[in-house]
Motif scaffolding. Structure first.
Motif, PDB file in Angstrom:
ATOM      1  N   ASP A 111      -7.902  18.621   4.904  1.00 31.68           N
ATOM      2  CA  ASP A 111      -7.078  17.483   4.512  1.00 31.68           C
ATOM      3  C   ASP A 111      -7.131  16.395   5.577  1.00 31.68           C
ATOM      4  O   ASP A 111      -7.280  15.202   5.273  1.00 31.68           O
ATOM      5  CB  ASP A 111      -5.639  17.950   4.296  1.00 31.68           C
ATOM      6  CG  ASP A 111      -4.807  16.946   3.519  1.00 31.68           C
ATOM      7  OD1 ASP A 111      -5.375  15.939   3.039  1.00 31.68           O
ATOM      8  OD2 ASP A 111      -3.584  17.152   3.381  1.00 31.68           O
ATOM      9  N   LEU A 112      -7.049  16.776   6.833  1.00 34.81           N
ATOM     10  CA  LEU A 112      -7.080  15.803   7.922  1.00 34.81           C
ATOM     11  C   LEU A 112      -8.449  15.127   8.021  1.00 34.81           C
ATOM     12  O   LEU A 112      -8.541  13.944   8.362  1.00 34.81           O
ATOM     13  CB  LEU A 112      -6.726  16.487   9.244  1.00 34.81           C
ATOM     14  CG  LEU A 112      -5.316  17.103   9.330  1.00 34.81           C
ATOM     15  CD1 LEU A 112      -5.097  17.734  10.698  1.00 34.81           C
ATOM     16  CD2 LEU A 112      -4.251  16.062   9.037  1.00 34.81           C
ATOM     17  N   ALA A 113      -9.506  15.868   7.712  1.00 37.17           N
ATOM     18  CA  ALA A 113     -10.845  15.268   7.713  1.00 37.17           C
ATOM     19  C   ALA A 113     -10.951  14.189   6.645  1.00 37.17           C
ATOM     20  O   ALA A 113     -11.555  13.124   6.871  1.00 37.17           O
ATOM     21  CB  ALA A 113     -11.901  16.353   7.487  1.00 37.17           C
TER      22      ALA A 113
ATOM     23  N   SER B 167     -10.820   8.224   4.923  1.00 35.22           N
ATOM     24  CA  SER B 167     -10.211   7.175   4.099  1.00 35.22           C
ATOM     25  C   SER B 167      -9.273   6.267   4.874  1.00 35.22           C
ATOM     26  O   SER B 167      -9.015   5.126   4.463  1.00 35.22           O
ATOM     27  CB  SER B 167      -9.434   7.816   2.941  1.00 35.22           C
ATOM     28  OG  SER B 167      -8.337   8.581   3.428  1.00 35.22           O
ATOM     29  N   GLY B 168      -8.712   6.773   5.981  1.00 39.01           N
ATOM     30  CA  GLY B 168      -7.754   5.979   6.748  1.00 39.01           C
ATOM     31  C   GLY B 168      -6.341   6.048   6.212  1.00 39.01           C
ATOM     32  O   GLY B 168      -5.451   5.379   6.742  1.00 39.01           O
ATOM     33  N   VAL B 169      -6.103   6.862   5.182  1.00 37.27           N
ATOM     34  CA  VAL B 169      -4.757   7.010   4.629  1.00 37.27           C
ATOM     35  C   VAL B 169      -4.457   8.483   4.356  1.00 37.27           C
ATOM     36  O   VAL B 169      -5.370   9.270   4.074  1.00 37.27           O
ATOM     37  CB  VAL B 169      -4.564   6.206   3.323  1.00 37.27           C
ATOM     38  CG1 VAL B 169      -4.642   4.711   3.585  1.00 37.27           C
ATOM     39  CG2 VAL B 169      -5.577   6.627   2.273  1.00 37.27           C
ATOM     40  N   ALA B 170      -3.186   8.835   4.454  1.00 39.23           N
ATOM     41  CA  ALA B 170      -2.725  10.188   4.156  1.00 39.23           C
ATOM     42  C   ALA B 170      -1.808  10.131   2.944  1.00 39.23           C
ATOM     43  O   ALA B 170      -0.960   9.247   2.843  1.00 39.23           O
ATOM     44  CB  ALA B 170      -1.974  10.770   5.353  1.00 39.23           C
ATOM     45  N   VAL B 171      -1.988  11.074   2.041  1.00 40.70           N
ATOM     46  CA  VAL B 171      -1.171  11.131   0.832  1.00 40.70           C
ATOM     47  C   VAL B 171      -0.445  12.469   0.803  1.00 40.70           C
ATOM     48  O   VAL B 171      -1.045  13.518   1.049  1.00 40.70           O
ATOM     49  CB  VAL B 171      -2.031  10.966  -0.435  1.00 40.70           C
ATOM     50  CG1 VAL B 171      -1.171  11.136  -1.686  1.00 40.70           C
ATOM     51  CG2 VAL B 171      -2.698   9.603  -0.438  1.00 40.70           C
ATOM     52  N   GLU B 172       0.836  12.423   0.515  1.00 41.96           N
ATOM     53  CA  GLU B 172       1.634  13.644   0.372  1.00 41.96           C
ATOM     54  C   GLU B 172       2.288  13.663  -0.998  1.00 41.96           C
ATOM     55  O   GLU B 172       2.975  12.707  -1.385  1.00 41.96           O
ATOM     56  CB  GLU B 172       2.730  13.717   1.441  1.00 41.96           C
ATOM     57  CG  GLU B 172       3.620  14.948   1.292  1.00 41.96           C
ATOM     58  CD  GLU B 172       5.079  14.682   1.607  1.00 41.96           C
ATOM     59  OE1 GLU B 172       5.936  15.391   1.036  1.00 41.96           O
ATOM     60  OE2 GLU B 172       5.363  13.762   2.404  1.00 41.96           O
ATOM     61  N   HIS B 173       2.071  14.731  -1.741  1.00 39.26           N
ATOM     62  CA  HIS B 173       2.707  14.910  -3.045  1.00 39.26           C
ATOM     63  C   HIS B 173       3.560  16.176  -3.008  1.00 39.26           C
ATOM     64  O   HIS B 173       3.040  17.284  -3.118  1.00 39.26           O
ATOM     65  CB  HIS B 173       1.663  15.014  -4.161  1.00 39.26           C
ATOM     66  CG  HIS B 173       1.109  13.695  -4.585  1.00 39.26           C
ATOM     67  ND1 HIS B 173       1.795  12.817  -5.389  1.00 39.26           N
ATOM     68  CD2 HIS B 173      -0.057  13.081  -4.285  1.00 39.26           C
ATOM     69  CE1 HIS B 173       1.064  11.734  -5.584  1.00 39.26           C
ATOM     70  NE2 HIS B 173      -0.064  11.859  -4.919  1.00 39.26           N
ATOM     71  N   GLU B 174       4.839  16.006  -2.782  1.00 43.51           N
ATOM     72  CA  GLU B 174       5.817  17.096  -2.822  1.00 43.51           C
ATOM     73  C   GLU B 174       5.503  18.229  -1.848  1.00 43.51           C
ATOM     74  O   GLU B 174       5.793  19.384  -2.130  1.00 43.51           O
ATOM     75  CB  GLU B 174       5.937  17.648  -4.245  1.00 43.51           C
ATOM     76  CG  GLU B 174       6.378  16.616  -5.269  1.00 43.51           C
ATOM     77  CD  GLU B 174       6.593  17.212  -6.637  1.00 43.51           C
ATOM     78  OE1 GLU B 174       7.748  17.386  -7.045  1.00 43.51           O
ATOM     79  OE2 GLU B 174       5.564  17.534  -7.291  1.00 43.51           O
ATOM     80  N   GLU B 175       4.944  17.904  -0.694  1.00 41.46           N
ATOM     81  CA  GLU B 175       4.660  18.929   0.305  1.00 41.46           C
ATOM     82  C   GLU B 175       5.845  19.167   1.233  1.00 41.46           C
ATOM     83  O   GLU B 175       6.032  20.271   1.749  1.00 41.46           O
ATOM     84  CB  GLU B 175       3.433  18.534   1.137  1.00 41.46           C
ATOM     85  CG  GLU B 175       2.143  18.514   0.338  1.00 41.46           C
ATOM     86  CD  GLU B 175       0.970  18.037   1.161  1.00 41.46           C
ATOM     87  OE1 GLU B 175       0.888  18.438   2.346  1.00 41.46           O
ATOM     88  OE2 GLU B 175       0.133  17.272   0.653  1.00 41.46           O
ATOM     89  N   SER B 176       6.657  18.130   1.441  1.00 44.15           N
ATOM     90  CA  SER B 176       7.836  18.287   2.296  1.00 44.15           C
ATOM     91  C   SER B 176       9.115  18.419   1.487  1.00 44.15           C
ATOM     92  O   SER B 176      10.037  19.131   1.880  1.00 44.15           O
ATOM     93  CB  SER B 176       7.963  17.098   3.258  1.00 44.15           C
ATOM     94  OG  SER B 176       8.179  15.891   2.531  1.00 44.15           O
TER      95      SER B 176
END
Length: 258
Positions: A186-188, A193-202
């Motif tokens: 995921d970090l790779a 892309s230069g962006v991080a996306v989180e969908h209901e992980e926290s």
């Protein structure tokens, strides 16, 4: 997003006066308007006579205040916090970028910085019609399961990811990534892309998109995010705006240190 818990009462209290003082102050948690002396001793393990003496000293400095029902944090702590140069300068520089994102989306906008294996929120603009996000200014969350945290981890100095994994990847929702190998992949993708996306992980029902604010060496010193309802917010559509804001703030910060 629930902020991290306070000190564990199962731990032995520090031996030094400074350590015990800090244990008392950090025993306060989000939502604690005031605490009784008995509750402070329970949370910290500090003997009641010692806690009483330290509280009396802290009161003379306005670090804490006595109330009819207990003790609350004092104004001196807020004043000291405003003097912290890194966070204050970062917030001032970020203000126009955060305001533009908020005006364009009306969703919750965050600015966060790394702190050990966690992230600390240094600014928050609450959305008007979005979910009630439990993050708060000065609050913290694990880095591995938040949008801002993953943006920071993807561009962290060597060794930071190892520290996070060693601290434990706890499943907060059914979608939390707890396998180190999957987190690394995921970090790779975030680095590409230069962006991080989180969908209901926290937190169930919440999604966000974040981008890192980079220093001259390419390491993330902060991250900006937009957060909203998972079934409504379009993270792909919002990603370019968040990325642009983070790049703009990166340039401003680098120019200020040149």
């Amino acid at each position: 997003m629930q902020p991290g818990p306070g000190p564990s009462p199962s731990k032995a209290p520090p031996n030094s006066v400074l350590g015990r003082t800090m244990a008392l102050l950090t025993a306060f948690r989000p939502g604690d308007t005031e605490l009784s002396l008995a509750e402070l001793t329970r949370r910290t393990g500090i003997p009641k006579p010692t806690a009483h003496r330290l509280i009396a000293e802290l009161t003379t400095w306005n670090v804490v205040e006595r109330t009819p029902k207990g003790i609350r944090l004092g104004m001196a702590l807020f004043e000291l916090g405003q003097l912290a140069p890194l966070q204050r300068g970062l917030r001032e520089a970020a203000a126009p970028f955060l305001a533009d994102l908020f005006q364009a989306t009306h969703e919750t906008v965050h600015l966060a910085v790394p702190d050990g294996v966690d992230v600390v929120y240094v600014q928050k603009l609450p959305g008007r019609n979005g979910p009630s996000v439990a993050s708060r200014i000065g609050g913290r969350m694990p880095a591995y399961c938040t949008g801002v945290g993953k943006a920071l981890l993807a561009f962290a100095p060597p060794g930071r990811l190892g520290e996070v994994v060693a601290a434990g990847l706890v499943r907060r929702t059914p979608r939390t990534v707890v396998a180190p190998g999957l987190l690394e992949k995921d970090l790779a993708r975030i680095r590409e892309s230069g962006v991080a996306v989180e969908h209901e992980e926290s937190t169930v029902g919440i999604a966000c998109v974040a981008a890192p604010v980079l220093d001259g060496s390419g390491h993330a010193v902060a991250a900006i995010s937009i957060t909203g309802w998972a079934n409504r917010v379009d993270t792909n559509r919002l990603a370019p705006a968040v990325r642009t804001a983070a790049l703009g703030l990166s340039r401003v910060l680098r120019a200020g240190t040149a």
